[in-house]
Structure formats: C-alpha cells, structure tokens
Design an enzyme around this catalytic site. Structure first.
Site, short mmCIF file in Angstrom:
data_model
loop_
_atom_site.label_atom_id
_atom_site.label_comp_id
_atom_site.label_asym_id
_atom_site.label_seq_id
_atom_site.Cartn_x
_atom_site.Cartn_y
_atom_site.Cartn_z
N ALA A 149 39.16 9.80 24.04
CA ALA A 149 40.13 8.73 23.78
C ALA A 149 41.36 8.91 24.68
CB ALA A 149 40.57 8.79 22.32
N ALA A 175 40.69 27.72 16.06
CA ALA A 175 41.89 28.38 16.60
C ALA A 175 42.98 28.50 15.52
CB ALA A 175 42.38 27.64 17.85
N GLN A 201 44.66 26.12 14.13
CA GLN A 201 44.94 24.79 13.59
C GLN A 201 45.16 24.77 12.08
OE1 GLN A 201 41.46 22.99 15.26
NE2 GLN A 201 42.19 23.44 17.32
N GLN A 243 44.38 9.50 24.35
CA GLN A 243 45.15 9.84 23.13
C GLN A 243 46.63 9.49 23.20
OE1 GLN A 243 44.19 13.26 20.70
NE2 GLN A 243 46.29 14.01 20.85
N HIS A 258 45.98 24.42 27.54
CA HIS A 258 47.06 25.38 27.82
C HIS A 258 47.88 24.94 29.02
CE1 HIS A 258 46.07 28.96 25.22
NE2 HIS A 258 45.07 28.13 24.99
N TRP A 296 48.16 22.10 18.88
CA TRP A 296 49.61 21.93 19.06
C TRP A 296 49.94 20.77 20.00
CZ3 TRP A 296 53.31 22.79 15.96
CH2 TRP A 296 54.65 22.74 16.40
N ASP A 332 51.10 32.79 29.83
CA ASP A 332 50.99 32.23 28.48
C ASP A 332 50.13 33.10 27.58
OD1 ASP A 332 48.37 31.27 28.97
OD2 ASP A 332 48.74 29.54 27.69
N SER A 347 48.33 18.00 20.32
CA SER A 347 48.17 16.76 19.55
C SER A 347 49.35 16.57 18.62
CB SER A 347 46.86 16.79 18.76
OG SER A 347 45.77 16.78 19.66
N1 UDP Z 1 42.78 14.63 24.23
C1 UDP Z 1 42.63 13.32 24.66
N2 UDP Z 1 41.55 12.61 24.24
C2 UDP Z 1 40.61 13.14 23.40
C3 UDP Z 1 40.79 14.46 22.95
C4 UDP Z 1 41.88 15.18 23.37
O1 UDP Z 1 43.46 12.80 25.43
O2 UDP Z 1 39.66 12.43 23.05
C5 UDP Z 1 43.95 15.42 24.71
C6 UDP Z 1 45.09 15.36 23.72
O3 UDP Z 1 45.95 14.26 24.03
C7 UDP Z 1 45.76 16.71 23.93
C8 UDP Z 1 44.63 17.62 24.35
O4 UDP Z 1 43.58 16.78 24.79
O5 UDP Z 1 46.72 16.64 24.97
C9 UDP Z 1 44.14 18.49 23.21
O6 UDP Z 1 45.03 19.53 23.02
P1 UDP Z 1 45.26 20.17 21.59
O7 UDP Z 1 46.19 21.32 21.76
O8 UDP Z 1 45.70 19.14 20.63
O9 UDP Z 1 43.85 20.64 21.10
P2 UDP Z 1 42.71 21.59 21.69
O10 UDP Z 1 41.82 20.75 22.51
O11 UDP Z 1 43.37 22.69 22.45
O12 UDP Z 1 42.01 22.07 20.47
#
Ligand code: UDP
Length: 487
Positions: free
Chosen positions: A359, A399, A401, A361, A16, A379, A122, A381
């Site tokens: 990772a 959530a 997704q 990412q 968030h 969101w 938020d 991602s």
């Molecule tokens: N992320 C990352 N490496 C990982 C897993 C997640 O860098 O192995 C980062 C990804 O780039 C994103 C965030 O964690 O910025 C995940 O946010 P998202 O809203 O996609 O998913 P949530 O974790 O809230 O389900």
C-alpha cells in the site's frame, strides 16, 4: 571550505533506513559545512535485497555530493543455525563481522576536502563503536525505534541482576521506569524470553552507553515520560529527540510487494504500479472525511487464511469503509482472494473497500478520508500515523511491536487495543483473533467521539510544531549540530 563529515552505518533493512536517511538530509540542510556518507552493508542471507532498490532511489535524489551512499562487499555470514537461536543475535554477529569492511571503506573513500567528525550507527550495529575508536572519532547511536523501547533495553540488565534470568511470559506485570504503567510480561519483545536474544540486547545496551550521544526518532512531547526518564539517567550520554522523521514518498520493496484485487498472485514478484497506487488515492478522494479504516501490517506482516476470514467478517459486520493491505504467507496454498475470503465478500464490498498488496501507506495516512489505522505497530508506521493525526488500532506481530502497542494504548493514549500480545508465528497454529474482537475495536475507533481520535490529532499537530523553528526537535537537532561541530 573544508567539510565536516559524519559516517552512517545503519542496519541493512529498509525500515531501519527510512528515518536515518531522512535525518541525514535534515542534518546537512541545517549546516552547509556538514556532509554525510552512508556505508550500506549487504543484508546477510536469507534477507531480501529491497535495501538495494531503496538506496538506488536515495542516491538518485540525494543532494549533490553532500550525501553519499556506498554499498560494501558481502561479509561472511555466521552459521545459519544461529538464525534459529535468535535472529537479533545472528544479525548482530554478521554486522560485527563487517567491521573490517567498514573500516577499510572509511579509509579508502575518504573525501579529500573533509574531516570525519563522527560515526552514527543504529540499533544492532553497536560493534561499529570499535571502528570509530580505532579511527579516533566519536560514535553516536541513531535509534529508529522509540524512546520507550530504548529504555527497555537499558532495563534488561537491571532485571537480570535482580532476578538472575531473562523474562518469562508468566511473570507478573513489571515496573519498568521508562513506562508510566506497569508492563504485562506478555507484551515484552520475543528476544526478552530467549537467553541468546537477551544477552545480545544487554550487550548492545551496554555499548550504547559508550557513545557521545543518542538520537531518537521521537518527539519530547509525544513520549514525554520516556524521554524524561532517559534524560535523567546519569549513566547515559545526552539524548537528542529529533523526530518525527518519515519518508513521504512511499518505498516499494521489490520482494515484499503484492498486486491488488481480485487476487494476490503478484505478491512475490513486484510492487504495485504507480497507477494502482493512484487508483487507491482516487477511490479515497470519493470517500467522506475520516470515514475509511486503513489496515496495513508492515514489510513482513502476513496472516494465514483463517485469520483473514475473521478480519473480513469483522470489516463487513462493522460496515466500515476500508483499504486493506493484505499479504499471505510464503507457504499459502492459494493466492486467489476469492478462494480465501468469505464467499461473496469481494462483491459485496466492492464499493466500500479496496484490497491491495503493498500500500502507498504514507499517502493513505495523509489522506483526509482516512479515519483510523489498524497497524502492526512498527515504529515507522506509528510515526507516520501520528504525523498525520490518525489514531491507531493495535495488532502487533513481531519484533518490539507488542511493547509499542502497550505504550500507545496505556501510556500515550493514542490507540485502541485490538490485541497487545498477538505474535505472528512462522510455523505451527497461530492464535486466531475472532471477528467479534476486531469488530468491537473498529466500532470504538470509528466513533467520532472517541478520545483517542482527538488525542492522535492533537499529537500530530504537536509533533509537526516540534520540527518547526523553536520547536523541541528543532532545538534538539541544533544542540546535536553544536556538539559535533565542537568535537
Ligand atoms: N509500508 C508501506 N506499504 C506497505 C507496508 C509498509 O508503505 O504496504 C512502509 C510503511 O509506510 C513504513 C514501513 O514500510 O514506512 C514499515 O516500517 P515499520 O517500522 O512500520 O514496520 P516493519 O516493516 O519494520 O515491521
């Protein structure tokens, strides 16, 4: 010159914070009179403490004194049996309990040289509108999810007025104005099937209408149908599309991360070291353009070993190069990949694939070797993938997704469906997605003629332009700045 200050009260979770922190940076850079103060609520038990590490890093690179991060004391959590009823309600109740702390922090941390001109909260923090009202300044919603999701929360009260109950997974497809296609009830968020969750979001949505504006991490051209639908609703305050906002430096939450091949023994302890991240990027440097499939499932996504076996089979059969960010459930009997994955898989794929825990990412998505992304459709991602023009294969877990996955595939056409209605289960036997289903989706997305590939690439360019001078998000931010300066 005296400053004009916005107070931010985000939901305390790293995913968030990413876009709202980026938004504050953009905002203060846009007008030198503006400054921001973040009031960071401590996550209630049993949530992890990765927020602290994120904020520490943000504080160290924030621009001078124009963005402050202040962490609050702990508030009383609601009774823990609330977690079982609805996690969203539990967190919302906790955040509501934090109102006195937030009010006190705003008063006691007042900058001598600034005037507070608004409070930005938020999704789950709508109770903070009470604090803004008491202190006499306007409030704004910053939504870290999509315009589509926001429209769904507004639709929930309409459905209940018409049908008299929450949704059932057996309901026929629903016509929800925010989406251009009818929505299968199976892709609605889990909270929409539970009374406590339903009530919680109906209440939040009603309160969003009390704000003076709604900011969304999206781009008008990307979610055009949804954004037009919100903009034409006379009951809503002005909507500002200010995306895409992403954090290019990867964050490694201290408690979620994993080590890399050959086993995941480190997964409960620490993030990858920089050198492990560098190894992944070096490996990508040696791969052909758009040849690598990236698999990553957010901060919380885990799979049971039988599902990991099916995934490994699909990767091997499709012959695709891959970077696979894998995490196991806390109750996994072993973290040794050799014992979990099909015999010989690691050996056979040692040149064509990388298995890692946490990772880097955004670096992976930014790399030219990355051709597609099997994603849980959080969101952030999605935003990161589209920004870098990478098409998505949908594997939603939790959530909102599932509804994101539906929107990406049906309305926005930047993704290939692997599953739209999969749900990660904390207990019991989860559904198993078979290797054949995954292999078909992989072959489809990796085909260079695939239309979703082209659309994702084009959309990436459109979204980048939106933030440039004269672009839709640039103008939207300008409108927002004018509004707050006039207030
Ligand atoms: N992320 C990352 N490496 C990982 C897993 C997640 O860098 O192995 C980062 C990804 O780039 C994103 C965030 O964690 O910025 C995940 O946010 P998202 O809203 O996609 O998913 P949530 O974790 O809230 O389900």
């Amino acid at each position: 010159m005296s400053k004009l200050e916005l107070v931010f009260v985000p939901t305390p979770a790293v995913s968030h914070l990413i876009s709202v922190c980026k938004f504050a940076e953009k905002l203060v850079n846009r007008d030198e009179r503006l400054c921001a103060t973040f009031l960071i609520i401590r996550p209630p038990p049993p949530f992890d403490a990765s927020v602290d590490a994120y904020i520490k890093q943000k504080s160290s690179d924030s621009q001078g004194s124009r963005i402050r991060y202040i962490t609050l004391a702990k508030a009383k959590p609601p009774p823990s049996d609330e977690i079982g009823k609805s996690i969203d309600r539990y967190i919302s109740l906790y955040l509501a309990n934090c109102r006195p702390l937030v009010k006190e922090a705003i008063i006691s941390n007042k900058r001598p040289d600034s005037k507070i001109i608004g409070l930005v909260f938020d999704m789950l923090c709508s109770s903070m509108i009470d604090v803004a009202n008491e202190l006499g300044f306007p409030s704004y919603l910053f939504l870290v999810q999509s315009a589509g999701f926001l429209g769904f929360t507004f639709y929930m009260s309409i459905w209940r007025d018409q049908v008299g109950r929450e949704f059932n997974q057996s309901d026929a497809d629903v016509k929800i104005p925010i989406f251009s296609h009818p929505v299968p009830s199976k892709v609605l968020p889990s909270f929409a099937f539970i009374k406590e969750g339903y009530d919680t979001f109906c209440n939040h949505a009603a309160r969003y209408k009390e704000t003076k504006g709604i900011l969304i991490n999206t781009v008008a051209e990307f979610e055009s149908h949804a954004v037009n639908s919100l903009a034409s609703d006379p009951e809503l305050p002005p909507v500002y599309t200010v995306g895409l906002l992403l954090d290019a430096e990867n964050q490694k939450p201290s408690t979620q991360a994993a080590g890399s091949r050959p086993d995941l023994e480190n997964q409960k302890g620490k993030g990858n070291s920089t050198s492990e991240d560098e190894e992944i990027i070096k490996w990508l440097d040696q791969q052909p353009t758009a040849s690598v499939l990236f698999l990553c499932f957010g901060t919380l996504g885990v799979f049971q070993p039988p599902q990991l076996v099916e995934m490994a089979i699909a990767l091997e059969r499709s012959g695709v190069r891959f970077v696979w960010s894998m995490r196991l459930p806390a109750n996994a009997e072993t973290t040794k990949l050799k014992e979990i994955l099909p015999e010989g898989f690691l050996e056979r794929t040692k040149n064509s694939g990388v298995v890692c825990g946490w990772a880097p990412q955004t670096d992976i998505l930014a790399h030219k070797a990355t051709g597609a992304f099997v994603s849980h459709c959080g969101w952030n991602s999605i935003v990161e993938s589209i920004w870098y023009g990478v098409p998505i294969v949908t594997w939603p877990l939790y959530a909102e997704q599932q509804i994101n996955a539906f929107q990406l595939v049906r309305d926005l056409e930047v993704a290939v469906e692997l599953t739209l209605d999969y749900r990660m289960q904390q207990s019991g036997q989860p559904e198993i997605v078979k290797a054949e289903v995954m292999e078909k989706a992989i072959r489809c997305i990796m085909d260079s003629e695939n239309p979703q590939r082209k659309r994702a690439k084009d959309m990436g360019e459109i979204c980048r332009k939106a933030l440039m001078e004269g672009g839709s998000s640039f103008i939207s931010l300008e409108r927002f700045v004018e509004t707050i300066l006039d207030s």
